[in-house]
Design an enzyme around this catalytic site. Structure first.
Site, PDB file in Angstrom:
ATOM      1  N   TYR A 106      17.877  29.181   9.748  1.00 31.99           N
ATOM      2  CA  TYR A 106      16.715  29.911  10.261  1.00 31.99           C
ATOM      3  C   TYR A 106      16.591  29.782  11.773  1.00 31.99           C
ATOM      4  O   TYR A 106      16.823  28.711  12.341  1.00 31.99           O
ATOM      5  CB  TYR A 106      15.435  29.366   9.626  1.00 31.99           C
ATOM      6  CG  TYR A 106      15.283  29.730   8.169  1.00 31.99           C
ATOM      7  CD1 TYR A 106      15.167  31.060   7.768  1.00 31.99           C
ATOM      8  CD2 TYR A 106      15.241  28.732   7.192  1.00 31.99           C
ATOM      9  CE1 TYR A 106      15.017  31.380   6.427  1.00 31.99           C
ATOM     10  CE2 TYR A 106      15.083  29.053   5.855  1.00 31.99           C
ATOM     11  CZ  TYR A 106      14.968  30.384   5.480  1.00 31.99           C
ATOM     12  OH  TYR A 106      14.826  30.707   4.166  1.00 31.99           O
ATOM     13  N   MET A 142      13.727  24.168   3.414  1.00 32.16           N
ATOM     14  CA  MET A 142      12.998  23.523   2.310  1.00 32.16           C
ATOM     15  C   MET A 142      13.916  22.712   1.399  1.00 32.16           C
ATOM     16  O   MET A 142      13.599  21.595   1.014  1.00 32.16           O
ATOM     17  CB  MET A 142      12.254  24.580   1.489  1.00 32.16           C
ATOM     18  CG  MET A 142      11.419  23.978   0.382  1.00 32.16           C
ATOM     19  SD  MET A 142      10.651  25.230  -0.654  1.00 32.16           S
ATOM     20  CE  MET A 142       9.267  25.717   0.340  1.00 32.16           C
ATOM     21  N   ARG A 173     -10.786   0.302  14.962  1.00 36.97           N
ATOM     22  CA  ARG A 173     -10.866   1.115  13.744  1.00 36.97           C
ATOM     23  C   ARG A 173     -11.873   0.424  12.810  1.00 36.97           C
ATOM     24  O   ARG A 173     -13.011   0.851  12.710  1.00 36.97           O
ATOM     25  CB  ARG A 173      -9.485   1.245  13.072  1.00 36.97           C
ATOM     26  CG  ARG A 173      -8.473   2.029  13.910  1.00 36.97           C
ATOM     27  CD  ARG A 173      -7.218   2.367  13.133  1.00 36.97           C
ATOM     28  NE  ARG A 173      -6.723   1.203  12.381  1.00 36.97           N
ATOM     29  CZ  ARG A 173      -5.566   1.148  11.751  1.00 36.97           C
ATOM     30  NH1 ARG A 173      -4.754   2.193  11.771  1.00 36.97           N
ATOM     31  NH2 ARG A 173      -5.197   0.077  11.094  1.00 36.97           N
ATOM     32  N   LYS A 212       0.843  -1.204   0.000  1.00 38.50           N
ATOM     33  CA  LYS A 212       0.000   0.000   0.000  1.00 38.50           C
ATOM     34  C   LYS A 212       0.877   1.253   0.000  1.00 38.50           C
ATOM     35  O   LYS A 212       2.085   1.173   0.242  1.00 38.50           O
ATOM     36  CB  LYS A 212      -0.916  -0.018   1.220  1.00 38.50           C
ATOM     37  CG  LYS A 212      -0.183   0.050   2.553  1.00 38.50           C
ATOM     38  CD  LYS A 212      -1.131  -0.202   3.721  1.00 38.50           C
ATOM     39  CE  LYS A 212      -0.393  -0.144   5.049  1.00 38.50           C
ATOM     40  NZ  LYS A 212      -1.245  -0.592   6.156  1.00 38.50           N
TER      41      LYS A 212
HETATM   42  C1  LIG Z   1      -0.530  -1.708   6.691  1.00 34.47           C
HETATM   43  C2  LIG Z   1      -1.104  -2.970   7.187  1.00 34.47           C
HETATM   44  C3  LIG Z   1      -0.283  -4.052   7.507  1.00 34.47           C
HETATM   45  C4  LIG Z   1       1.217  -3.958   7.491  1.00 34.47           C
HETATM   46  O1  LIG Z   1       1.657  -3.348   8.664  1.00 34.47           O
HETATM   47  P1  LIG Z   1       3.211  -3.278   9.008  1.00 34.47           P
HETATM   48  O2  LIG Z   1       3.274  -2.771  10.400  1.00 34.47           O
HETATM   49  O3  LIG Z   1       3.814  -2.333   8.037  1.00 34.47           O
HETATM   50  O4  LIG Z   1       3.730  -4.659   8.833  1.00 34.47           O
HETATM   51  C5  LIG Z   1      -0.873  -5.231   7.883  1.00 34.47           C
HETATM   52  N1  LIG Z   1      -2.211  -5.341   7.961  1.00 34.47           N
HETATM   53  C6  LIG Z   1      -3.040  -4.316   7.669  1.00 34.47           C
HETATM   54  C7  LIG Z   1      -4.503  -4.498   7.786  1.00 34.47           C
HETATM   55  C8  LIG Z   1      -2.509  -3.105   7.283  1.00 34.47           C
HETATM   56  O5  LIG Z   1      -3.328  -2.078   7.004  1.00 34.47           O
END
Ligand SMILES: *Cc1c(COP(=O)(O)O)cnc(C)c1O
Length: 401
Positions: free
Chosen positions: A284, A337, A154, A59
């Site tokens: 800065y 930046m 969640r 993802k």
């Molecule tokens: C993102 C995600 C993972 C992976 O989590 P990590 O901590 O990066 O291994 C696993 N299961 C779900 C449902 C996720 O959204």
């Protein structure tokens, strides 16, 4: 034939368009992606959960690395888990015919058409998603992962609601196979001073006791820390951050402890140096003030490249670790930046063009774990990797060209 009156033979030259005649290098910053490191890290995940099939969680554009860029490294996984439908389309376009799982399921009813067409497996976490499936017209029944809310609060159904959701799904002709999953909130640490996942493992086992179907429980932290525990073994595990070479439970353990290798190097160069006297300040807000003579290097990397602006460089602390020519030193002053500043006092040979490693593999075979930089900046490796900015040129190690 008319030439149009231009000496170049009809093609109008734009004297301001230098790109046509002068070749130039981009600004001296680059991210280097290491697909072989990802393949190695996924093998580590398999060693910890040898009986399970492995989801490569890709993802957020493979945690900022780029799905296409990491592709050769994740091919060893059994499935690709992600949540953006556009990313699922990209994975199918890459020729992946194996499982693809939408970790949050569909966001609206018409997304189900794409699931049917591309054979995407999808999480079902709420009643609305079941309703959408019930009205979905398809000849291709779907495989779904029914999500239990075992304590994260969640997504998902709590215990008793899970059973009725399962029964509803099981009655649908649109559904082929139902798997069961949950997600841990504290697999990387203790929870209220006790084992971080025990309460969720127990809730999941209780709620799913006599339900058939494959199970998926563990994220990276659970794979590494709890993979050997009998109750946590499952049919599928979900390897996210560990695939990219970061320790999910840093600083309790580091990437070296888990034998993980960085999948991203962020590197740049020194573009200027300055000699400071006692009392001189840097950047800065004059957040850094020299207490004696020192030499500093200005580096072409700033928060617009994805480097955290909150990385400390004040006089009151040790700064943020950085490698200059492979030698560990620290940042001084505030990150701006486009630039940050490093201490070159112990690096007399460093000058314009000297390589700077912000995280990842240094030029002398040493490493600067992204976890260390993230911790100094008060955040996680996840955030830094995902925040790599679009303006940073990316090279893939081992790729041609
Ligand atoms: C993102 C995600 C993972 C992976 O989590 P990590 O901590 O990066 O291994 C696993 N299961 C779900 C449902 C996720 O959204």
């Amino acid at each position: 034939m008319r030439s149009g009156g231009h000496p170049a033979g009809g093609r109008k030259e734009n004297p301001l368009d230098a790109s046509a005649t002068i070749s130039f290098m981009p600004r001296p910053i680059a991210a280097l992606i290491h697909p072989d490191a990802i393949a190695h890290n996924l093998r580590q995940a398999r060693r910890q959960a040898p009986d399970a099939r492995l989801w490569a969680v890709i993802k957020a554009n493979a945690y900022g690395h780029g799905i296409e860029r990491v592709w050769s490294g994740v091919l060893g996984a059994d499935g690709m888990a992600l949540l953006d439908l556009a990313e699922a389309v990209r994975v199918r376009a890459l020729g992946w015919r194996g499982p693809v799982l939408l970790l949050e399921g569909v966001f609206e009813p018409r997304d189900l058409e794409l699931c049917s067409r591309l054979n995407l497996w999808h999480v079902v976490h709420c009643d609305e998603q079941i309703g959408w499936l019930a009205s979905h017209k398809t000849h291709q029944p779907h495989r779904v992962f029914l999500k239990m809310n075992s304590g994260m609060n969640r997504l998902g159904f709590r215990g008793p609601a899970l059973r009725s959701a399962w029964a509803r799904l099981n009655a649908l002709p649109q559904v082929d196979e139902i798997s069961l999953m949950t997600h841990f909130s504290d697999a990387d640490a203790l929870r209220f001073g006790a084992d971080g996942i025990a309460h969720q493992v127990e809730a999941f086992a209780e709620a799913t006791r006599d339900l058939p179907g494959e199970r998926s429980l563990s994220n990276s932290a659970a794979i590494l820390r709890h993979g050997q525990q009998l109750e946590v073994r499952a049919d599928w595990v979900r390897s996210g951050i560990l695939s990219y070479g970061s320790a999910p439970d840093y600083p309790t353990h580091d990437a070296a402890h888990w034998q993980l290798l960085p999948a991203m190097t962020l590197r740049s160069q020194v573009i200027a140096t300055q000699e400071l006297m006692a009392g001189d300040s840097v950047g800065y807000g004059s957040a850094f003030r020299a207490t004696g003579p020192m030499r500093i290097g200005i580096v072409a990397c700033g928060y617009a490249d994805g480097y955290p602006r909150h990385a400390p460089g004040g006089s009151d602390g040790p700064g943020t670790p950085v490698l200059v020519d492979g030698v560990r030193t620290r940042t001084v002053g505030r990150v701006s930046m486009d630039m940050l500043v490093v201490d070159l006092t112990a690096l007399p040979q460093a000058g314009i063009g000297t390589e700077v490693t912000l995280w990842g593999h240094g030029p002398r075979g040493n490493l600067l774990p992204v976890d260390e930089v993230a911790r100094a900046a008060g955040t996680l490796s996840y955030e830094l990797l995902c925040a790599l900015a679009a303006r940073v040129p990316v090279q893939v190690q081992g790729a041609e060209g």
